[in-house]
Design a protein around this motif. Structure first.
Motif, short mmCIF file in Angstrom:
data_model
loop_
_atom_site.label_atom_id
_atom_site.label_comp_id
_atom_site.label_asym_id
_atom_site.label_seq_id
_atom_site.Cartn_x
_atom_site.Cartn_y
_atom_site.Cartn_z
N VAL A 15 9.41 36.26 64.72
CA VAL A 15 9.04 36.90 63.47
C VAL A 15 8.40 38.27 63.70
CG1 VAL A 15 6.75 35.83 63.22
CG2 VAL A 15 8.07 36.45 61.17
N GLY A 16 7.72 38.48 64.80
CA GLY A 16 7.17 39.80 65.10
C GLY A 16 8.26 40.85 65.23
N HIS A 17 9.37 40.50 65.88
CA HIS A 17 10.51 41.41 65.99
C HIS A 17 11.07 41.72 64.61
CE1 HIS A 17 11.19 39.68 70.25
NE2 HIS A 17 10.72 40.90 70.39
N VAL A 18 11.28 40.67 63.82
CA VAL A 18 11.85 40.84 62.48
C VAL A 18 10.97 41.77 61.65
CG1 VAL A 18 12.44 39.64 60.33
CG2 VAL A 18 13.03 38.60 62.54
N ARG A 19 9.67 41.54 61.68
CA ARG A 19 8.76 42.35 60.87
C ARG A 19 8.72 43.81 61.30
NH1 ARG A 19 3.87 37.91 60.50
NH2 ARG A 19 4.94 36.54 59.03
N ILE A 20 8.73 44.07 62.60
CA ILE A 20 8.66 45.47 63.03
C ILE A 20 9.96 46.20 62.70
CG2 ILE A 20 9.40 45.36 65.46
CD1 ILE A 20 6.79 47.21 65.92
N ALA A 24 10.14 49.30 60.27
CA ALA A 24 10.76 50.53 60.77
C ALA A 24 11.78 51.04 59.75
CB ALA A 24 11.44 50.28 62.12
N LYS A 25 12.61 50.15 59.26
CA LYS A 25 13.64 50.54 58.28
C LYS A 25 13.01 51.10 57.02
CE LYS A 25 17.69 50.70 56.19
NZ LYS A 25 18.88 49.94 56.40
N ALA A 26 11.84 50.60 56.63
CA ALA A 26 11.15 51.08 55.43
C ALA A 26 10.77 52.56 55.52
CB ALA A 26 9.91 50.23 55.16
N HIS A 27 10.81 53.14 56.72
CA HIS A 27 10.49 54.56 56.90
C HIS A 27 11.68 55.47 56.59
CE1 HIS A 27 6.83 53.12 58.81
NE2 HIS A 27 6.37 54.36 58.70
N GLY A 28 12.84 54.89 56.35
CA GLY A 28 14.01 55.74 56.10
C GLY A 28 15.16 54.96 55.51
N GLU A 102 5.64 62.77 73.45
CA GLU A 102 6.42 63.88 74.01
C GLU A 102 7.65 64.21 73.16
OE1 GLU A 102 9.13 62.67 77.51
OE2 GLU A 102 7.61 61.09 77.44
N PHE A 103 8.05 63.28 72.27
CA PHE A 103 9.24 63.50 71.44
C PHE A 103 8.91 64.09 70.08
CE2 PHE A 103 10.39 59.76 74.16
CZ PHE A 103 11.13 60.49 75.07
N MET A 104 7.63 64.41 69.85
CA MET A 104 7.22 64.97 68.55
C MET A 104 7.84 66.33 68.29
SD MET A 104 3.25 63.91 68.19
CE MET A 104 2.77 62.26 67.74
N ASP A 105 8.39 66.98 69.34
CA ASP A 105 9.04 68.27 69.13
C ASP A 105 10.43 68.12 68.53
OD1 ASP A 105 9.93 67.13 71.60
OD2 ASP A 105 10.61 69.10 72.29
N ILE A 106 11.00 66.89 68.57
CA ILE A 106 12.35 66.69 68.02
C ILE A 106 12.39 65.69 66.86
CG2 ILE A 106 13.60 67.43 70.08
CD1 ILE A 106 13.96 64.41 70.78
N CYS A 107 11.31 64.92 66.67
CA CYS A 107 11.27 63.95 65.57
C CYS A 107 9.82 63.53 65.33
CB CYS A 107 12.13 62.73 65.86
SG CYS A 107 11.53 61.68 67.21
N GLN A 108 9.61 62.91 64.19
CA GLN A 108 8.30 62.32 63.92
C GLN A 108 8.19 61.05 64.75
OE1 GLN A 108 7.78 61.41 59.76
NE2 GLN A 108 5.84 60.37 60.09
N VAL A 109 6.99 60.73 65.25
CA VAL A 109 6.78 59.52 66.03
C VAL A 109 5.75 58.66 65.28
CG1 VAL A 109 6.03 58.54 68.24
CG2 VAL A 109 7.30 60.72 68.19
N VAL A 110 6.13 57.41 65.01
CA VAL A 110 5.28 56.49 64.26
C VAL A 110 5.06 55.24 65.11
CG1 VAL A 110 5.11 55.04 62.19
CG2 VAL A 110 6.12 57.33 62.04
N TYR A 111 3.80 54.83 65.23
CA TYR A 111 3.47 53.59 65.95
C TYR A 111 3.00 52.57 64.92
CZ TYR A 111 3.47 56.73 69.99
OH TYR A 111 3.83 57.64 70.95
N LEU A 112 3.68 51.43 64.86
CA LEU A 112 3.33 50.39 63.90
C LEU A 112 2.54 49.28 64.57
CD1 LEU A 112 6.75 50.01 62.02
CD2 LEU A 112 4.74 51.34 61.33
N PRO A 113 1.56 48.72 63.85
CA PRO A 113 0.82 47.58 64.40
C PRO A 113 1.76 46.40 64.65
CG PRO A 113 -0.23 48.41 62.41
CD PRO A 113 1.09 49.12 62.54
#
Length: 131
Positions: A15-20, A24-28, A102-113
């Motif tokens: 369920v942790g995989h499913v939720r993340i 993640a999909k909710a961001h786009g 390090e990838f913030m120069d090419i995309c937004q980086v989001v860390y989810l709990p």
């Protein structure tokens, strides 16, 4: 269209995989998953995954909120994967906090709990200990 990318092994799906993945999909609008090859998983974790790549791929591609899955074969290629898949946002679990800045120069980086008290490693240990 906002394109999201994430990476992982997704072994012993829980369920942790499913939720993340849902979060993640909710961001786009489009979620691409870089799924670790069996060889990459072994090099990262020192063990073979419980389920082979083909099984993990089949499970992920069957999920309604996952739009695309590709084989991640090299940690050093993450930048190229992000560019190739035209990702606007890289989403990772917060156990990786700061590791992908390090990838913030090419995309937004989001860390989810992460989902508390759920870990593939712990699940595998419980199963091994019960036998």
């Amino acid at each position: 269209m906002r394109r999201i990318i994430t990476f992982g092994t997704f072994d012993v799906l829980h369920v942790g995989h499913v939720r993340i993945l849902q979060r993640a999909k909710a961001h786009g609008d489009h979620l691409t998953v870089g799924l670790s090859s069996d060889e990459l998983n072994f090099s990262k974790k020192g063990r073979e995954p419980v389920y082979p790549y083909s099984s993990r791929y089949e499970i992920l591609t069957s999920m309604r909120f996952v739009d695309n899955v590709f084989m991640e074969e090299s940690l050093e290629e993450k930048r190229n994967y992000i560019i190739h898949h035209r990702a606007d946002i890289l989403v990772m679990g917060n156990d990786w906090e700061g590791k992908f800045d390090e990838f913030m120069d090419i995309c937004q980086v989001v860390y989810l709990p992460r989902t508390p008290s759920i870990s593939t490693t712990e699940i595998i240990e419980v199963i091994k200990d019960s036998h």
